[in-house]
Design a protein around this motif. Structure first.
Motif, PDB file in Angstrom:
ATOM      1  N   PHE A   1      52.830  45.022  45.289  1.00  0.00           N
ATOM      2  CA  PHE A   1      53.614  46.012  46.047  1.00  0.00           C
ATOM      3  C   PHE A   1      55.053  46.109  45.539  1.00  0.00           C
ATOM      4  O   PHE A   1      55.748  47.067  45.856  1.00  0.00           O
ATOM      5  CB  PHE A   1      53.603  45.670  47.548  1.00  0.00           C
ATOM      6  N   LYS A   2      55.500  45.138  44.743  1.00  0.00           N
ATOM      7  CA  LYS A   2      56.878  45.187  44.250  1.00  0.00           C
ATOM      8  C   LYS A   2      57.135  46.446  43.415  1.00  0.00           C
ATOM      9  O   LYS A   2      58.262  46.911  43.330  1.00  0.00           O
ATOM     10  CB  LYS A   2      57.202  43.924  43.466  1.00  0.00           C
TER      11      LYS A   2
ATOM     12  N   ASP B   1      55.118  37.907  40.023  1.00  0.00           N
ATOM     13  CA  ASP B   1      55.130  39.338  40.364  1.00  0.00           C
ATOM     14  C   ASP B   1      56.463  40.045  40.140  1.00  0.00           C
ATOM     15  O   ASP B   1      56.492  41.179  39.680  1.00  0.00           O
ATOM     16  CB  ASP B   1      54.712  39.535  41.821  1.00  0.00           C
TER      17      ASP B   1
ATOM     18  N   PRO C   1      52.258  40.082  54.921  1.00  0.00           N
ATOM     19  CA  PRO C   1      52.336  38.786  54.217  1.00  0.00           C
ATOM     20  C   PRO C   1      53.763  38.599  53.696  1.00  0.00           C
ATOM     21  O   PRO C   1      54.247  39.440  52.940  1.00  0.00           O
ATOM     22  CB  PRO C   1      51.363  38.965  53.037  1.00  0.00           C
ATOM     23  N   SER C   2      54.420  37.508  54.092  1.00  0.00           N
ATOM     24  CA  SER C   2      55.870  37.436  53.871  1.00  0.00           C
ATOM     25  C   SER C   2      56.304  36.201  53.111  1.00  0.00           C
ATOM     26  O   SER C   2      55.701  35.135  53.215  1.00  0.00           O
ATOM     27  CB  SER C   2      56.601  37.466  55.222  1.00  0.00           C
ATOM     28  N   GLY C   3      57.374  36.383  52.342  1.00  0.00           N
ATOM     29  CA  GLY C   3      57.987  35.276  51.620  1.00  0.00           C
ATOM     30  C   GLY C   3      59.491  35.354  51.770  1.00  0.00           C
ATOM     31  O   GLY C   3      60.096  34.643  52.572  1.00  0.00           O
ATOM     32  N   ASN C   4      60.106  36.270  51.019  1.00  0.00           N
ATOM     33  CA  ASN C   4      61.554  36.437  51.092  1.00  0.00           C
ATOM     34  C   ASN C   4      62.019  37.373  52.202  1.00  0.00           C
ATOM     35  O   ASN C   4      63.195  37.733  52.262  1.00  0.00           O
ATOM     36  CB  ASN C   4      62.089  36.962  49.753  1.00  0.00           C
ATOM     37  N   PHE C   5      61.084  37.822  53.042  1.00  0.00           N
ATOM     38  CA  PHE C   5      61.426  38.668  54.191  1.00  0.00           C
ATOM     39  C   PHE C   5      61.904  40.058  53.781  1.00  0.00           C
ATOM     40  O   PHE C   5      62.506  40.782  54.562  1.00  0.00           O
ATOM     41  CB  PHE C   5      62.515  37.980  55.052  1.00  0.00           C
ATOM     42  N   GLY C   6      61.627  40.476  52.525  1.00  0.00           N
ATOM     43  CA  GLY C   6      62.073  41.802  52.105  1.00  0.00           C
ATOM     44  C   GLY C   6      61.176  42.900  52.659  1.00  0.00           C
ATOM     45  O   GLY C   6      61.654  43.896  53.207  1.00  0.00           O
ATOM     46  N   ASN C   7      59.869  42.694  52.528  1.00  0.00           N
ATOM     47  CA  ASN C   7      58.917  43.691  52.970  1.00  0.00           C
ATOM     48  C   ASN C   7      59.041  43.931  54.472  1.00  0.00           C
ATOM     49  O   ASN C   7      59.255  45.062  54.928  1.00  0.00           O
ATOM     50  CB  ASN C   7      57.506  43.190  52.601  1.00  0.00           C
TER      51      ASN C   7
ATOM     52  N   SER D   1      52.984  34.050  45.543  1.00  0.00           N
ATOM     53  CA  SER D   1      54.154  34.917  45.703  1.00  0.00           C
ATOM     54  C   SER D   1      54.811  34.735  47.072  1.00  0.00           C
ATOM     55  O   SER D   1      55.837  35.330  47.353  1.00  0.00           O
ATOM     56  CB  SER D   1      53.763  36.376  45.497  1.00  0.00           C
ATOM     57  N   MET D   2      54.193  33.918  47.909  1.00  0.00           N
ATOM     58  CA  MET D   2      54.797  33.615  49.203  1.00  0.00           C
ATOM     59  C   MET D   2      55.276  32.158  49.260  1.00  0.00           C
ATOM     60  O   MET D   2      55.598  31.657  50.333  1.00  0.00           O
ATOM     61  CB  MET D   2      53.788  33.872  50.326  1.00  0.00           C
TER      62      MET D   2
ATOM     63  N   HIS E   1      47.133  36.966  49.186  1.00  0.00           N
ATOM     64  CA  HIS E   1      48.284  37.248  50.059  1.00  0.00           C
ATOM     65  C   HIS E   1      47.893  38.176  51.192  1.00  0.00           C
ATOM     66  O   HIS E   1      48.226  37.941  52.362  1.00  0.00           O
ATOM     67  CB  HIS E   1      49.422  37.856  49.245  1.00  0.00           C
TER      68      HIS E   1
ATOM     69  N   THR F   1      49.556  43.528  49.573  1.00  0.00           N
ATOM     70  CA  THR F   1      50.696  43.269  48.694  1.00  0.00           C
ATOM     71  C   THR F   1      50.305  43.035  47.239  1.00  0.00           C
ATOM     72  O   THR F   1      51.170  43.012  46.381  1.00  0.00           O
ATOM     73  CB  THR F   1      51.535  42.073  49.200  1.00  0.00           C
ATOM     74  N   ALA F   2      49.023  42.844  46.951  1.00  0.00           N
ATOM     75  CA  ALA F   2      48.603  42.709  45.554  1.00  0.00           C
ATOM     76  C   ALA F   2      47.130  43.037  45.453  1.00  0.00           C
ATOM     77  O   ALA F   2      46.410  43.054  46.457  1.00  0.00           O
ATOM     78  CB  ALA F   2      48.862  41.304  45.018  1.00  0.00           C
TER      79      ALA F   2
HETATM   80  C1  LIG Z   1      56.675  39.303  46.805  1.00  0.00           C
HETATM   81  C2  LIG Z   1      55.320  39.193  47.411  1.00  0.00           C
HETATM   82  C3  LIG Z   1      55.129  38.850  48.768  1.00  0.00           C
HETATM   83  C4  LIG Z   1      56.278  38.500  49.688  1.00  0.00           C
HETATM   84  O1  LIG Z   1      57.084  39.621  49.990  1.00  0.00           O
HETATM   85  P1  LIG Z   1      58.575  39.396  50.566  1.00  0.00           P
HETATM   86  O2  LIG Z   1      59.193  40.742  50.499  1.00  0.00           O
HETATM   87  O3  LIG Z   1      59.233  38.412  49.655  1.00  0.00           O
HETATM   88  O4  LIG Z   1      58.429  38.888  51.957  1.00  0.00           O
HETATM   89  C5  LIG Z   1      53.831  38.814  49.270  1.00  0.00           C
HETATM   90  N1  LIG Z   1      52.785  39.069  48.475  1.00  0.00           N
HETATM   91  C6  LIG Z   1      52.915  39.393  47.168  1.00  0.00           C
HETATM   92  C7  LIG Z   1      51.704  39.633  46.350  1.00  0.00           C
HETATM   93  C8  LIG Z   1      54.190  39.472  46.581  1.00  0.00           C
HETATM   94  O5  LIG Z   1      54.305  39.795  45.287  1.00  0.00           O
END
Ligand SMILES: *Cc1c(COP(=O)(O)O)cnc(C)c1O
Length: 481
Positions: free
Chosen positions: A120-121, A152, A263-269, A320-321, A401, A427-428
Protein backbone atom coordinates in the motif's frame (compact mmCIF):
# COMPACT_ATOMS: atom_id res chain seq x y z
CA UNK A 1 -3.73 26.18 4.59
CA UNK A 2 -0.71 26.42 6.83
CA UNK A 3 1.07 23.68 8.73
CA UNK A 4 2.16 23.79 12.33
CA UNK A 5 4.40 21.57 14.43
CA UNK A 6 3.07 19.22 17.11
CA UNK A 7 5.69 20.73 19.44
CA UNK A 8 4.47 24.29 18.85
CA UNK A 9 7.82 25.98 18.37
CA UNK A 10 8.22 26.15 14.61
CA UNK A 11 6.83 28.76 12.22
CA UNK A 12 3.62 27.84 10.39
CA UNK A 13 4.33 27.15 6.71
CA UNK A 14 2.42 26.43 3.50
CA UNK A 15 2.35 22.95 2.00
CA UNK A 16 5.20 23.22 -0.51
CA UNK A 17 7.56 24.41 2.23
CA UNK A 18 6.97 21.37 4.42
CA UNK A 19 6.85 18.83 1.58
CA UNK A 20 10.60 18.25 1.55
CA UNK A 21 11.21 19.05 5.22
CA UNK A 22 10.83 15.87 7.28
CA UNK A 23 10.71 16.81 10.97
CA UNK A 24 9.87 20.38 11.96
CA UNK A 25 12.89 22.32 13.32
CA UNK A 26 11.56 21.92 16.90
CA UNK A 27 11.56 18.13 16.51
CA UNK A 28 7.79 17.87 16.03
CA UNK A 29 5.68 16.66 13.11
CA UNK A 30 3.75 18.91 10.77
CA UNK A 31 -0.04 18.95 10.77
CA UNK A 32 -2.53 21.29 9.12
CA UNK A 33 -3.63 24.10 11.43
CA UNK A 34 -7.15 22.65 11.23
CA UNK A 35 -8.91 19.81 9.40
CA UNK A 36 -11.34 21.03 6.74
CA UNK A 37 -14.88 19.80 7.53
CA UNK A 38 -16.72 18.20 4.65
CA UNK A 39 -20.41 19.09 4.34
CA UNK A 40 -23.03 16.46 3.55
CA UNK A 41 -23.59 18.11 0.16
CA UNK A 42 -19.90 17.88 -0.65
CA UNK A 43 -19.79 14.26 0.51
CA UNK A 44 -22.72 13.43 -1.75
CA UNK A 45 -20.92 15.03 -4.70
CA UNK A 46 -17.65 13.24 -3.92
CA UNK A 47 -19.42 9.87 -4.01
CA UNK A 48 -19.64 10.15 -7.78
CA UNK A 49 -15.97 10.99 -8.42
CA UNK A 50 -13.21 8.84 -9.88
CA UNK A 51 -10.24 8.13 -7.64
CA UNK A 52 -8.13 10.86 -9.27
CA UNK A 53 -10.92 13.44 -9.07
CA UNK A 54 -11.59 12.56 -5.45
CA UNK A 55 -7.88 12.94 -4.68
CA UNK A 56 -7.94 16.31 -6.41
CA UNK A 57 -10.95 17.46 -4.35
CA UNK A 58 -9.29 16.43 -1.06
CA UNK A 59 -5.80 17.70 -1.90
CA UNK A 60 -7.20 21.08 -3.01
CA UNK A 61 -8.10 21.73 0.61
CA UNK A 62 -4.59 20.98 1.85
CA UNK A 63 -2.29 22.03 -1.00
CA UNK A 64 -3.73 25.45 -1.77
CA UNK A 65 -0.31 26.82 -2.73
CA UNK A 66 -0.24 24.64 -5.87
CA UNK A 67 -2.26 26.14 -8.76
CA UNK A 68 -5.36 23.95 -9.36
CA UNK A 69 -4.45 23.14 -12.97
CA UNK A 70 -0.99 21.93 -11.89
CA UNK A 71 -2.43 19.89 -9.03
CA UNK A 72 -4.97 18.32 -11.35
CA UNK A 73 -2.21 17.32 -13.77
CA UNK A 74 -0.12 15.83 -10.94
CA UNK A 75 -3.02 13.79 -9.62
CA UNK A 76 -4.02 12.57 -13.09
CA UNK A 77 -0.45 11.40 -13.71
CA UNK A 78 -0.36 9.58 -10.36
CA UNK A 79 -3.60 7.63 -10.07
CA UNK A 80 -3.72 5.76 -13.35
CA UNK A 81 -5.05 2.35 -14.22
CA UNK A 82 -1.61 1.48 -15.53
CA UNK A 83 0.26 2.33 -12.30
CA UNK A 84 -2.20 0.38 -10.11
CA UNK A 85 -2.64 -2.46 -12.58
CA UNK A 86 -2.15 -5.50 -10.33
CA UNK A 87 -5.76 -5.81 -9.12
CA UNK A 88 -7.11 -9.28 -8.25
CA UNK A 89 -9.64 -8.73 -11.01
CA UNK A 90 -7.66 -6.83 -13.66
CA UNK A 91 -10.85 -5.40 -15.17
CA UNK A 92 -11.31 -3.44 -11.95
CA UNK A 93 -7.87 -1.80 -12.02
CA UNK A 94 -9.48 1.49 -13.09
CA UNK A 95 -11.08 1.74 -9.63
CA UNK A 96 -7.50 2.10 -8.23
CA UNK A 97 -8.60 0.65 -4.86
CA UNK A 98 -11.27 -1.98 -5.55
CA UNK A 99 -13.37 -3.24 -2.65
CA UNK A 100 -13.78 -7.01 -2.52
CA UNK A 101 -16.61 -8.32 -0.35
CA UNK A 102 -15.99 -11.44 1.73
CA UNK A 103 -19.48 -11.27 3.25
CA UNK A 104 -21.57 -9.04 0.98
CA UNK A 105 -22.44 -5.73 2.61
CA UNK A 106 -20.77 -6.76 5.87
CA UNK A 107 -17.12 -7.66 5.59
CA UNK A 108 -14.76 -6.53 2.84
CA UNK A 109 -11.13 -6.07 1.86
CA UNK A 110 -10.02 -2.80 0.25
CA UNK A 111 -7.19 -3.55 -2.18
CA UNK A 112 -4.47 -0.96 -1.64
CA UNK A 113 -1.52 -2.96 -2.91
CA UNK A 114 -2.05 -3.02 -6.66
CA UNK A 115 0.80 -0.61 -7.41
CA UNK A 116 4.27 -1.43 -8.76
CA UNK A 117 5.69 -2.86 -5.49
CA UNK A 118 2.55 -4.71 -4.36
CA UNK A 119 2.28 -2.87 -1.05
CA UNK A 120 0.00 0.00 0.00
CA UNK A 121 3.00 2.34 0.33
CA UNK A 122 2.71 2.89 -3.44
CA UNK A 123 -0.58 4.73 -2.86
CA UNK A 124 1.28 7.63 -1.27
CA UNK A 125 4.79 7.23 -2.61
CA UNK A 126 3.76 7.52 -6.27
CA UNK A 127 2.23 10.90 -5.49
CA UNK A 128 5.38 11.95 -3.65
CA UNK A 129 7.48 11.17 -6.73
CA UNK A 130 5.44 13.52 -8.90
CA UNK A 131 5.15 16.20 -6.18
CA UNK A 132 8.90 16.22 -5.49
CA UNK A 133 9.76 16.61 -9.15
CA UNK A 134 7.18 19.40 -9.55
CA UNK A 135 8.34 21.46 -6.56
CA UNK A 136 12.05 20.96 -7.31
CA UNK A 137 11.48 22.03 -10.92
CA UNK A 138 9.72 25.21 -9.71
CA UNK A 139 12.51 25.99 -7.26
CA UNK A 140 15.32 24.96 -9.56
CA UNK A 141 16.57 22.66 -6.83
CA UNK A 142 17.40 18.99 -6.39
CA UNK A 143 17.31 16.35 -3.65
CA UNK A 144 19.24 13.22 -2.74
CA UNK A 145 17.01 10.88 -0.84
CA UNK A 146 18.85 8.78 1.69
CA UNK A 147 17.02 5.97 3.41
CA UNK A 148 17.25 2.57 5.00
CA UNK A 149 14.75 -0.16 4.34
CA UNK A 150 13.86 -3.60 5.55
CA UNK A 151 11.60 -4.12 2.57
CA UNK A 152 8.48 -2.24 1.51
CA UNK A 153 9.39 1.42 2.01
CA UNK A 154 12.63 1.33 0.07
CA UNK A 155 11.14 -0.35 -2.96
CA UNK A 156 8.08 1.93 -2.96
CA UNK A 157 10.39 4.96 -2.83
CA UNK A 158 12.58 3.65 -5.65
CA UNK A 159 9.66 2.84 -7.94
CA UNK A 160 8.20 6.30 -7.26
CA UNK A 161 11.45 8.18 -7.88
CA UNK A 162 12.99 6.14 -10.71
CA UNK A 163 13.74 8.28 -13.72
CA UNK A 164 12.57 11.47 -11.99
CA UNK A 165 14.61 14.58 -12.74
CA UNK A 166 16.42 16.35 -9.89
CA UNK A 167 16.07 13.33 -7.59
CA UNK A 168 18.55 10.60 -6.66
CA UNK A 169 17.83 7.77 -4.25
CA UNK A 170 20.50 6.17 -2.06
CA UNK A 171 18.86 3.24 -0.31
CA UNK A 172 20.65 1.14 2.28
CA UNK A 173 19.38 -2.37 2.87
CA UNK A 174 20.65 -5.03 5.28
CA UNK A 175 22.60 -7.57 3.26
CA UNK A 176 20.85 -10.94 3.04
CA UNK A 177 17.99 -9.97 5.35
CA UNK A 178 15.16 -9.32 2.89
CA UNK A 179 13.16 -11.91 0.99
CA UNK A 180 14.42 -12.86 -2.50
CA UNK A 181 11.39 -11.15 -3.98
CA UNK A 182 11.95 -7.90 -2.09
CA UNK A 183 15.63 -7.91 -2.97
CA UNK A 184 14.94 -8.57 -6.65
CA UNK A 185 12.29 -5.88 -6.73
CA UNK A 186 14.76 -3.21 -5.68
CA UNK A 187 18.01 -4.42 -7.13
CA UNK A 188 16.61 -5.13 -10.60
CA UNK A 189 16.00 -1.41 -11.16
CA UNK A 190 18.59 -0.17 -13.65
CA UNK A 191 17.71 3.54 -13.53
CA UNK A 192 20.71 5.83 -13.29
CA UNK A 193 19.23 7.82 -10.36
CA UNK A 194 18.68 4.77 -8.13
CA UNK A 195 21.55 3.49 -5.96
CA UNK A 196 21.05 0.28 -3.99
CA UNK A 197 23.60 -0.18 -1.22
CA UNK A 198 23.63 -3.50 0.62
CA UNK A 199 25.36 -3.12 3.98
CA UNK A 200 26.42 -5.78 6.43
CA UNK A 201 24.45 -5.93 9.67
CA UNK A 202 20.77 -5.61 10.59
CA UNK A 203 18.18 -3.08 9.49
CA UNK A 204 18.76 -1.04 12.65
CA UNK A 205 22.45 -0.66 11.81
CA UNK A 206 21.53 0.70 8.39
CA UNK A 207 18.96 2.99 9.97
CA UNK A 208 21.53 4.27 12.49
CA UNK A 209 23.92 5.14 9.66
CA UNK A 210 21.22 7.08 7.86
CA UNK A 211 20.53 8.99 11.08
CA UNK A 212 24.20 9.71 11.63
CA UNK A 213 24.65 11.03 8.09
CA UNK A 214 21.47 13.13 8.30
CA UNK A 215 22.64 14.57 11.62
CA UNK A 216 25.79 15.88 9.96
CA UNK A 217 24.29 19.28 9.12
CA UNK A 218 27.14 20.38 6.89
CA UNK A 219 27.08 17.21 4.80
CA UNK A 220 23.29 17.26 4.68
CA UNK A 221 23.22 20.83 3.35
CA UNK A 222 26.08 20.42 0.92
CA UNK A 223 24.63 17.30 -0.70
CA UNK A 224 20.94 18.23 -0.27
CA UNK A 225 20.13 15.08 1.66
CA UNK A 226 16.43 14.41 2.17
CA UNK A 227 14.12 11.59 3.23
CA UNK A 228 10.78 10.05 2.33
CA UNK A 229 10.05 8.32 5.63
CA UNK A 230 6.62 7.71 7.05
CA UNK A 231 6.45 11.01 8.95
CA UNK A 232 6.22 12.91 5.66
CA UNK A 233 2.90 14.77 5.78
CA UNK A 234 2.18 14.29 2.07
CA UNK A 235 2.24 10.53 2.58
CA UNK A 236 -0.37 10.72 5.32
CA UNK A 237 -2.44 13.11 3.22
CA UNK A 238 -2.38 10.83 0.17
CA UNK A 239 -3.70 7.99 2.31
CA UNK A 240 -6.80 9.94 3.37
CA UNK A 241 -8.25 9.51 -0.13
CA UNK A 242 -8.78 5.76 0.02
CA UNK A 243 -10.75 5.96 3.26
CA UNK A 244 -13.26 8.11 1.38
CA UNK A 245 -13.13 5.82 -1.64
CA UNK A 246 -13.58 2.72 0.53
CA UNK A 247 -16.49 4.34 2.36
CA UNK A 248 -18.27 5.18 -0.90
CA UNK A 249 -17.67 1.69 -2.26
CA UNK A 250 -19.17 0.09 0.84
CA UNK A 251 -22.26 2.30 1.24
CA UNK A 252 -25.12 3.65 -0.83
CA UNK A 253 -25.89 6.87 1.03
CA UNK A 254 -24.14 9.14 3.49
CA UNK A 255 -26.21 8.24 6.55
CA UNK A 256 -24.39 4.91 6.71
CA UNK A 257 -21.26 4.30 8.73
CA UNK A 258 -18.26 2.09 8.06
CA UNK A 259 -15.64 0.52 10.32
CA UNK A 260 -12.07 0.20 9.06
CA UNK A 261 -9.51 -2.35 10.30
CA UNK A 262 -5.90 -1.33 9.73
CA UNK A 263 -2.72 -3.45 10.07
CA UNK A 264 -0.44 -0.94 11.78
CA UNK A 265 3.21 -0.27 12.45
CA UNK A 266 4.28 3.36 12.27
CA UNK A 267 0.68 4.58 12.64
CA UNK A 268 0.79 6.32 9.24
CA UNK A 269 -2.04 4.45 7.58
CA UNK A 270 -4.50 4.62 10.47
CA UNK A 271 -3.53 8.25 11.16
CA UNK A 272 -5.00 9.06 7.73
CA UNK A 273 -8.19 7.25 8.80
CA UNK A 274 -8.35 9.35 11.95
CA UNK A 275 -8.01 12.53 9.88
CA UNK A 276 -10.67 11.38 7.38
CA UNK A 277 -12.99 10.91 10.35
CA UNK A 278 -12.11 14.35 11.73
CA UNK A 279 -13.02 15.75 8.30
CA UNK A 280 -16.49 14.31 8.78
CA UNK A 281 -16.34 10.96 6.97
CA UNK A 282 -18.89 8.73 8.74
CA UNK A 283 -16.45 6.21 10.21
CA UNK A 284 -17.94 4.18 13.02
CA UNK A 285 -14.73 2.71 14.40
CA UNK A 286 -11.05 2.48 13.57
CA UNK A 287 -9.70 -0.94 14.50
CA UNK A 288 -5.95 -0.95 14.94
CA UNK A 289 -4.18 -4.30 14.53
CA UNK A 290 -0.62 -4.99 15.63
CA UNK A 291 1.50 -8.12 15.41
CA UNK A 292 3.72 -9.42 18.24
CA UNK A 293 5.17 -5.90 18.42
CA UNK A 294 2.21 -4.61 20.35
CA UNK A 295 3.29 -1.17 21.53
CA UNK A 296 0.18 0.46 20.01
CA UNK A 297 -2.26 -2.19 21.21
CA UNK A 298 -0.87 -1.70 24.69
CA UNK A 299 -1.50 2.05 24.47
CA UNK A 300 -5.08 1.73 23.26
CA UNK A 301 -5.88 -0.81 25.97
CA UNK A 302 -4.07 0.79 28.90
CA UNK A 303 -3.15 4.40 28.08
CA UNK A 304 0.52 3.64 28.56
CA UNK A 305 2.86 4.28 25.63
CA UNK A 306 6.20 2.54 25.97
CA UNK A 307 8.30 2.46 22.80
CA UNK A 308 10.53 -0.60 22.75
CA UNK A 309 14.23 -0.74 22.07
CA UNK A 310 15.56 -2.45 18.96
CA UNK A 311 16.53 -5.41 21.18
CA UNK A 312 12.94 -5.79 22.38
CA UNK A 313 11.55 -5.75 18.83
CA UNK A 314 10.57 -9.16 17.49
CA UNK A 315 11.28 -10.30 13.96
CA UNK A 316 7.93 -11.65 12.80
CA UNK A 317 6.17 -13.07 9.76
CA UNK A 318 4.45 -9.72 9.20
CA UNK A 319 7.78 -7.86 9.02
CA UNK A 320 6.48 -4.48 7.83
CA UNK A 321 4.78 -4.11 11.20
CA UNK A 322 7.90 -4.88 13.24
CA UNK A 323 7.96 -1.40 14.68
CA UNK A 324 9.05 -0.46 18.16
CA UNK A 325 8.36 3.29 18.01
CA UNK A 326 5.33 4.41 16.02
CA UNK A 327 6.75 7.47 14.33
CA UNK A 328 3.40 9.04 13.35
CA UNK A 329 1.85 8.51 16.74
CA UNK A 330 2.77 12.02 17.90
CA UNK A 331 0.26 13.43 15.38
CA UNK A 332 -2.54 11.49 17.01
CA UNK A 333 -1.46 12.40 20.53
CA UNK A 334 -1.47 16.07 19.51
CA UNK A 335 -5.14 15.75 18.56
CA UNK A 336 -5.94 13.56 21.56
CA UNK A 337 -4.63 16.20 23.96
CA UNK A 338 -6.79 18.85 22.29
CA UNK A 339 -3.84 20.05 20.15
CA UNK A 340 -1.83 21.06 23.22
CA UNK A 341 1.78 21.39 21.98
CA UNK A 342 3.09 22.00 25.53
CA UNK A 343 1.56 18.72 26.62
CA UNK A 344 3.05 16.89 23.62
CA UNK A 345 6.50 18.29 24.40
CA UNK A 346 6.12 17.18 27.98
CA UNK A 347 5.04 13.66 26.99
CA UNK A 348 7.97 13.19 24.61
CA UNK A 349 10.32 14.46 27.32
CA UNK A 350 8.90 11.75 29.56
CA UNK A 351 9.77 9.21 26.85
CA UNK A 352 13.35 10.56 26.82
CA UNK A 353 13.66 10.30 30.62
CA UNK A 354 11.49 7.33 31.53
CA UNK A 355 11.06 5.51 28.18
CA UNK A 356 7.27 5.86 28.51
CA UNK A 357 4.26 8.03 29.28
CA UNK A 358 0.93 7.09 30.78
CA UNK A 359 -2.38 8.76 29.96
CA UNK A 360 -4.60 6.31 31.86
CA UNK A 361 -7.15 8.11 34.01
CA UNK A 362 -6.67 11.42 32.16
CA UNK A 363 -9.29 13.28 30.15
CA UNK A 364 -7.21 12.54 27.05
CA UNK A 365 -7.57 8.82 27.59
CA UNK A 366 -11.34 9.22 27.88
CA UNK A 367 -11.34 10.95 24.49
CA UNK A 368 -10.13 7.73 22.85
CA UNK A 369 -13.74 6.61 22.83
CA UNK A 370 -14.74 9.84 21.11
CA UNK A 371 -12.04 9.15 18.52
CA UNK A 372 -13.51 5.67 17.98
CA UNK A 373 -10.29 3.66 18.28
CA UNK A 374 -10.20 0.02 19.30
CA UNK A 375 -7.23 -2.32 19.05
CA UNK A 376 -6.05 -5.89 19.14
CA UNK A 377 -3.07 -8.00 18.26
CA UNK A 378 -2.33 -11.03 16.15
CA UNK A 379 0.47 -13.56 16.60
CA UNK A 380 2.19 -15.87 14.13
CA UNK A 381 -0.26 -18.74 14.69
CA UNK A 382 -3.24 -16.36 14.33
CA UNK A 383 -1.83 -15.06 11.09
CA UNK A 384 -1.34 -18.55 9.66
CA UNK A 385 -4.79 -19.67 10.82
CA UNK A 386 -6.41 -16.54 9.36
CA UNK A 387 -4.72 -16.93 5.97
CA UNK A 388 -5.98 -20.52 5.90
CA UNK A 389 -9.48 -19.62 7.08
CA UNK A 390 -9.83 -16.75 4.57
CA UNK A 391 -8.74 -19.04 1.79
CA UNK A 392 -11.16 -21.81 2.72
CA UNK A 393 -14.14 -19.71 3.74
CA UNK A 394 -13.89 -16.74 1.39
CA UNK A 395 -11.66 -18.04 -1.41
CA UNK A 396 -9.23 -15.15 -0.98
CA UNK A 397 -5.44 -15.30 -0.57
CA UNK A 398 -4.27 -12.70 1.95
CA UNK A 399 -0.79 -11.56 2.86
CA UNK A 400 0.37 -11.89 6.49
CA UNK A 401 -0.22 -8.19 7.36
CA UNK A 402 -3.74 -8.09 6.00
CA UNK A 403 -4.36 -11.38 7.84
CA UNK A 404 -3.42 -9.62 11.09
CA UNK A 405 -5.98 -6.95 10.22
CA UNK A 406 -8.70 -9.50 9.49
CA UNK A 407 -7.95 -11.48 12.64
CA UNK A 408 -8.37 -8.44 14.85
CA UNK A 409 -11.37 -7.18 12.85
CA UNK A 410 -13.24 -10.46 13.41
CA UNK A 411 -12.30 -10.51 17.06
CA UNK A 412 -13.51 -6.95 17.66
CA UNK A 413 -16.44 -6.77 15.26
CA UNK A 414 -17.46 -10.41 14.73
CA UNK A 415 -18.00 -12.03 11.37
CA UNK A 416 -20.82 -9.82 10.10
CA UNK A 417 -21.96 -9.10 13.66
CA UNK A 418 -21.05 -5.40 13.53
CA UNK A 419 -24.10 -3.51 12.28
CA UNK A 420 -21.84 -1.44 10.01
CA UNK A 421 -19.74 -2.84 7.17
CA UNK A 422 -16.21 -3.68 8.30
CA UNK A 423 -13.50 -2.96 5.73
CA UNK A 424 -10.05 -4.48 6.21
CA UNK A 425 -7.32 -2.49 4.47
CA UNK A 426 -5.13 -4.77 2.37
CA UNK A 427 -1.58 -3.52 2.86
CA UNK A 428 0.34 -5.98 0.65
CA UNK A 429 -0.12 -8.81 -1.79
CA UNK A 430 0.60 -12.37 -0.73
CA UNK A 431 3.18 -12.80 -3.52
CA UNK A 432 5.66 -10.72 -1.50
CA UNK A 433 5.69 -13.20 1.39
CA UNK A 434 5.84 -16.62 -0.16
CA UNK A 435 7.51 -18.46 2.74
CA UNK A 436 4.69 -17.60 5.16
CA UNK A 437 2.05 -18.31 2.54
CA UNK A 438 3.60 -21.68 1.89
CA UNK A 439 3.48 -22.45 5.60
CA UNK A 440 -0.21 -21.54 5.69
CA UNK A 441 -1.50 -22.97 2.43
CA UNK A 442 1.10 -25.56 1.46
CA UNK A 443 1.95 -23.87 -1.81
CA UNK A 444 3.54 -20.68 -3.07
CA UNK A 445 1.22 -17.77 -3.81
CA UNK A 446 0.77 -16.81 -7.46
CA UNK A 447 2.06 -13.48 -8.65
CA UNK A 448 1.23 -11.10 -11.50
CA UNK A 449 2.50 -12.59 -14.79
CA UNK A 450 4.64 -9.54 -15.42
CA UNK A 451 6.68 -10.33 -12.29
CA UNK A 452 7.43 -13.97 -13.16
CA UNK A 453 11.18 -14.51 -13.15
CA UNK A 454 11.83 -11.25 -11.29
CA UNK A 455 14.51 -12.94 -9.20
CA UNK A 456 16.54 -13.91 -12.27
CA UNK A 457 16.77 -10.40 -13.75
CA UNK A 458 20.15 -8.65 -13.64
CA UNK A 459 20.68 -6.77 -10.37
CA UNK A 460 22.34 -3.43 -9.74
CA UNK A 461 23.57 -3.19 -6.16
CA UNK A 462 26.80 -2.32 -4.44
CA UNK A 463 27.94 -4.06 -1.24
CA UNK A 464 29.54 -1.93 1.42
CA UNK A 465 30.75 -2.29 4.97
CA UNK A 466 28.71 -0.57 7.68
CA UNK A 467 31.04 2.43 7.51
CA UNK A 468 29.56 5.92 7.63
CA UNK A 469 32.51 7.62 5.94
CA UNK A 470 32.55 5.16 3.07
CA UNK A 471 28.86 5.81 2.44
CA UNK A 472 29.39 9.56 2.57
CA UNK A 473 32.21 9.22 0.03
CA UNK A 474 30.00 7.12 -2.20
CA UNK A 475 27.30 9.81 -2.20
CA UNK A 476 29.79 12.67 -2.60
CA UNK A 477 31.33 10.99 -5.65
CA UNK A 478 27.93 10.82 -7.38
CA UNK A 479 26.37 14.15 -6.46
CA UNK A 480 27.60 17.55 -7.63
CA UNK A 481 28.20 19.56 -4.43
C1 LIG B 1 4.19 -0.17 6.12
C2 LIG B 1 3.29 -1.36 6.21
C3 LIG B 1 2.39 -1.53 7.28
C4 LIG B 1 2.30 -0.57 8.44
O1 LIG B 1 1.75 0.68 8.06
P1 LIG B 1 1.99 1.97 9.00
O2 LIG B 1 1.53 3.11 8.17
O3 LIG B 1 3.45 2.02 9.29
O4 LIG B 1 1.16 1.77 10.22
C5 LIG B 1 1.55 -2.65 7.27
N1 LIG B 1 1.63 -3.55 6.29
C6 LIG B 1 2.49 -3.44 5.25
C7 LIG B 1 2.54 -4.50 4.21
C8 LIG B 1 3.36 -2.33 5.16
O5 LIG B 1 4.20 -2.23 4.13
Amino acid sequence: MRYLSTRGRAPALPFCDILLAGLAPDGGLYLPESYPRISREELARWRELSYADLAFAIFSKYMDDIPPADLKALVDKTYTRDTYRFARQPERAGEITPLVWLVPGKLGVLELSNGPTLAFKDMAMQLLGHLFQYVLEKRDDSINILGATSGDTGSAAEYAMRGKRRVNVFMLSPKGKMSDFQRAQMYSLQDANIYNIAVSGMFDDAQDMVKAISNDAAFKAKYKIGAVNSINWARVLAQIVYYFKGYFAATRHDEEQVTFAVPSGNFGNICAGHIARQMGLPISRLILATNENDVLDEFFRTGRYRPRSAKETFVTSSPSMDISKASNFERFIFDLTGRDANKVRDLWQQIEKKQAFDLSGTSSFKRLREFAFVSGKSLHQDRIATIRMAHERYGIVLDPHTADGLKVALEVAGDGADTNPVIVLETAQAAKFSATLEEALGHKPSRPAELEGLETRPQKVISMAADIDAIKDFIAARVPA
